[in-house]
Design an enzyme around this catalytic site. Structure first.
Site, mmCIF file in Angstrom:
data_model
loop_
_atom_site.group_PDB
_atom_site.id
_atom_site.type_symbol
_atom_site.label_atom_id
_atom_site.label_comp_id
_atom_site.label_asym_id
_atom_site.label_seq_id
_atom_site.Cartn_x
_atom_site.Cartn_y
_atom_site.Cartn_z
ATOM 1 N N GLU A 1 99.313 -72.524 -48.491
ATOM 2 C CA GLU A 1 99.636 -71.116 -48.687
ATOM 3 C C GLU A 1 99.263 -70.413 -47.398
ATOM 4 O OE1 GLU A 1 97.307 -68.689 -51.147
ATOM 5 O OE2 GLU A 1 98.864 -67.197 -50.848
ATOM 6 N N GLU B 1 101.243 -62.720 -36.531
ATOM 7 C CA GLU B 1 100.400 -62.214 -37.618
ATOM 8 C C GLU B 1 99.105 -61.682 -37.007
ATOM 9 O OE1 GLU B 1 98.593 -65.073 -40.445
ATOM 10 O OE2 GLU B 1 99.195 -63.683 -42.020
ATOM 11 N N LYS C 1 85.707 -76.019 -49.859
ATOM 12 C CA LYS C 1 85.041 -75.519 -48.655
ATOM 13 C C LYS C 1 85.406 -74.059 -48.459
ATOM 14 C CE LYS C 1 85.863 -75.031 -44.441
ATOM 15 N NZ LYS C 1 85.178 -73.733 -44.252
ATOM 16 N N CYS D 1 97.831 -61.991 -46.640
ATOM 17 C CA CYS D 1 98.871 -62.878 -46.121
ATOM 18 C C CYS D 1 100.253 -62.241 -46.180
ATOM 19 C CB CYS D 1 98.857 -64.197 -46.881
ATOM 20 S SG CYS D 1 98.960 -64.013 -48.665
#
Ligand code: NAI
Ligand code: MG
Length: 429
Positions: free
Chosen positions: A243, A378, A168, A277
């Protein structure tokens, strides 16, 4: 899905837009739980069928063929990434080596998988060994920030090991994964072995994570969604690879090669507009060079060319979506409210053609304190928080004071200090 283009069962479609202009790029089938059911069934049939007879050498040849097709198609794939999620074309073109190299690496892995024989103390002819077998149907959920790389990173290992996949894509950037599905078919991947179901996270993604017919789920994205995936996966205790994100410390000592550290520290945050990331978003700078260094980083940041990713000169493109623009500009306001000082960027860019896109210029905050929100969460945008420090033990402790632990960086010419920090910083990379 199942080797064919199909509409969603519901007949619904969603729009995907160019973040540099806001223009509509395409209408894409909007898969939901019903389509995930069909894709998982197709993947299961494929897993139980001919695919299970493929030998390691066959899978190796298939991956090498796919690598060749990706290499030949790289200009189009780079263009799709740039149009769909905004990254500069110089960046997406440069991903060729990594993308193609990754597939050739997995091709090698296909013929390198092996078990072990294990000594035991039982009598007679009894011996013990491990036998590596494919897990079955793998669900893969990826984010928008590097569609080409993320897609190959999921599909490659599945093909190497003899699994089948339902992938997806992120709703913000589904086009490259769909093109990869075409290349898989062209390479000779049997029908049902690789299925791509575009759709939203809360519907298609959630259904895939919870599906009892999925043996393993590989997810890349935010830690908050990662937590939902862990919960959703509990039904059949499927295996997980997660992850997730970070608020990585990047530490500059006064003895560093500052000519290298200035662009290095800046691009550790501003590459891909900060949508990385492992971005080094907490920049710790030794106090006696703090003022000079942050000024130089700000100057460098202002020199970066912000613009449409299609321009080969562009170094920093737009954010992926209007939602991401809202999220990042909210952090910019919060940073200022909490008392940090902006020395570069600081607000949405709206000059000329930029007005229609989702542009935020490289932003440098100084006078940042550890407890400020911009130093803890973040942001996933081009926003750097510069923080002064005085000594090694202090910066190790403060670097580690985070709920994340993905990446870290150290700039020094002192090898002993470099190795000490590499060990002491609690981060995966
Ligand atoms: P997200 O983690 O929600 O999205 C990533 C993928 O997960 C997408 O394919 C999405 O459709 C899917 N997803 C969303 N909700 C789901 C659910 N309940 N079940 C299964 N799949 C689901 O990230 P999003 O909303 O796109 O971005 C929000 C923030 O997350 C960003 O501002 C950034 O801070 C962070 N993020 C971090 C990434 C990283 O690599 N560190 C990647 C993407 C986002
Ligand atoms: Mg989302």
């Amino acid at each position: 899905m199942g080797g064919r283009w199909v509409e969603a069962r519901s007949g619904k479609r969603f729009s995907t837009r160019n973040p540099a202009t806001g223009e509509l790029l395409a209408e894409v089938a909007e898969g939901d739980a019903a389509d995930i059911d069909l894709a998982v069934a197709a993947a299961r049939r494929a897993f139980d069928g001919q695919w299970s007879n493929w030998k390691p050498a066959d899978r190796q040849r298939l991956l090498l063929k796919l690598a060749d097709l990706v290499e030949a198609d790289i200009e189009q794939l780079a263009m799709l990434d740039t149009l769909d999620m905004g990254a500069p074309i110089s960046r997406t073109r440069a991903s060729k080596q990594r993308a193609v190299g990754m597939l050739r690496y997995y091709a090698g892995q296909a013929v390198s998988i092996h078990g072990e024989t294990i000594e035991n103390s039982l009598s007679g002819e009894i011996f013990s060994y491990t036998l590596k077998e494919p897990l079955g149907v793998v669900g893969a959920i990826i984010p928008w920030n590097s569609p080409l790389g993320a897609t190959l990173w999921k599909i490659g290992p599945a093909l190497a090991t003899g699994c089948t996949v339902v992938l997806k894509p992120a709703e913000e950037a589904p086009l490259t994964p769909l093109r990869i599905a075409e290349l898989c078919a062209a390479a000779g991947v049997p029908e049902g072995v690789v299925n791509v179901v575009p759709g939203y996270g809360e519907t298609a993604g959630a259904a895939l994570a919870a599906h009892n017919g999925v043996d393993k789920l590989a997810f890349t994205g935010s830690h908050l969604t990662g937590q939902k995936i862990v919960r959703a996966s509990a039904g059949n205790l499927k295996r997980l690879s997660l992850e997730l994100g970070g608020k990585s410390p990047d530490i500059v000592f006064a003895d560093a090669d500052l000519d290298a550290a200035v662009p290095g520290a800046a691009m550790a945050v501003f590459a891909n507009s900060g949508q990385v990331c492992s971005a080094g978003t907490r920049l710790f700078v030794e106090r006696r060079i703090y003022s000079e260094f942050t000024q130089r980083v700000a100057e460098f940041s202002r020199s970066l060319k912000l613009g449409n990713g299609l321009d080969p000169e562009t170094q920093v493109g737009p954010l992926v979506s209007s939602e991401q623009l809202d999220r990042v500009t909210a952090y910019l306001r919060l940073g200022a409210q909490e008392g940090a000082r902006v020395v570069s960027g600081g607000a949405r860019a709206t000059e000329g053609a930029l007005a229609n896109g989702y542009f935020v210029p490289p932003t440098v905050f100084v006078d940042v304190q550890d407890e400020m929100t911009i130093a803890r969460e973040e942001i996933f945008g081009p926003v750097l928080s510069a923080i002064p420090f005085d000594d090694v033990d202090e910066v190790i402790a403060r670097g580690n004071r985070t709920e994340f632990g993905l990446g870290s960086g150290v700039w020094t010419r002192d090898v002993t200090k470099a190795h000490r920090l590499a060990r002491a910083l609690r981060a995966g990379s």
